[in-house]
Design a protein around this motif. Sequence first.
Motif, PDB file in Angstrom:
ATOM      1  N   SER A  92      10.538  -3.912  11.638  1.00  0.00           N
ATOM      2  CA  SER A  92       9.829  -4.254  10.406  1.00  0.00           C
ATOM      3  C   SER A  92       8.534  -3.467  10.274  1.00  0.00           C
ATOM      4  N   ARG A  93       7.866  -3.195  11.389  1.00  0.00           N
ATOM      5  CA  ARG A  93       6.633  -2.395  11.340  1.00  0.00           C
ATOM      6  C   ARG A  93       6.926  -0.968  10.877  1.00  0.00           C
ATOM      7  N   ASP A  94       8.004  -0.386  11.403  1.00  0.00           N
ATOM      8  CA  ASP A  94       8.391   0.965  10.982  1.00  0.00           C
ATOM      9  C   ASP A  94       8.715   0.997   9.490  1.00  0.00           C
ATOM     10  N   ALA A  95       9.496   0.022   9.050  1.00  0.00           N
ATOM     11  CA  ALA A  95       9.901  -0.024   7.643  1.00  0.00           C
ATOM     12  C   ALA A  95       8.701  -0.231   6.731  1.00  0.00           C
ATOM     13  N   LEU A  96       7.754  -1.047   7.171  1.00  0.00           N
ATOM     14  CA  LEU A  96       6.557  -1.288   6.365  1.00  0.00           C
ATOM     15  C   LEU A  96       5.753   0.001   6.196  1.00  0.00           C
ATOM     16  N   ASN A  97       5.677   0.829   7.231  1.00  0.00           N
ATOM     17  CA  ASN A  97       4.959   2.100   7.130  1.00  0.00           C
ATOM     18  C   ASN A  97       5.598   3.004   6.081  1.00  0.00           C
TER      19      ASN A  97
END
Length: 374
Positions: A330-335
């Motif tokens: 989710s952190r990668d996708a948020l970036n």
Amino acid sequence: MSTTSPEPDSRPRPITGPVRTAVVGTGNIARFHAEALRGLPDRADVVAAVDIDPDTLAAFREHHDVPRGYTDLSTMLSEVRPDLVHVCTPPGRHGVQVEACLAAGASVLVEKPPALSLAEIERMAAAEGGEHGPWMATVFQHRFGSGARRVRALMDSGVLGRPLVAVCHTTWFRPQEYFDVPWRGKWETEGGGPTMGHGIHQMDLLLALLGEWTEVSAVARRQAREVETEDLSIARVDFSGGAVASVVNSLLSPREESRIRIDFERATVELVHLYGYGDSDWTITPAPGHEREVLTAWDAGEHGVNSGHHAQIVQVLDALQKGTAPPVTSRDALNTMRLVAGVYASSFEGRPVTPADLGPGSPFHDRMGGGRSL
């Protein structure tokens, strides 16, 4: 489709044996998931499918030999209790469906774009279960081909030197008829145009290679199609490591192409493909004086894996069976989503935008288009 969730599943992680999977949304994109899962019979067991259209659901189940079918997500989650749910519905449904699955104890692999806004994907991330799961992963399959992994390894080893200049172009063609599907080309149901729904794959790969972005200056236009959103965007993106990239997303380009080029200190690396790549779609050109070192490392790197759903799903299953968060997190996708929002914010506001400009309180945090019209 109901979003009422059953009680969370308290089954321990890691998962032993085949991962019990379900597919939600049985349209065209779901077949890529089903075919990948069926190709991994010792790793995954497709136990159920969900769709609000009974005929589409029945055809999918018959073709992919899925034993149980539902028209209601909550009922499926309660009765089947899968380990992993593949969410393959239109973007406007992702948020509530992902949250329902996580609340039921099932990890999720959701198609891109994972959400319609930064606020929505933050809510989805907050619904995850922490270090023990369940987790949400997003389908950004271009990260997982051996070509991209080879470039990343050469970057990490220092063979290529610093990245300096990059190009990231998604120049595709979609006629006006493509937008006859009611949810396409609308802010409320698709979240944006090619920047959000098409170029996001190439942009995600660029971020996977170059890291955090620091500033974007962009133009988004409705150039030729009768849509609410843009059909073209052009951006300059700065990265924390010092590289600068030109990013183009278009649905107006009769000669379709997906291209990433990165000029490092010691070599140029280039990828040219359309909807997926193999090793032969990558080329490397060493800088003078660095031929031997660069080409030796390139030839010795990882080979043999095409980008695609299969490549990512293998790693998602690996992670779940080890009891760790599956990629792309989710952190990668948020970036990646934050860069999309930055393109829209910069275009609408006519100024450079940083990630800090896109937090709560920004109109582009709650809606990609900031509630404005082109």
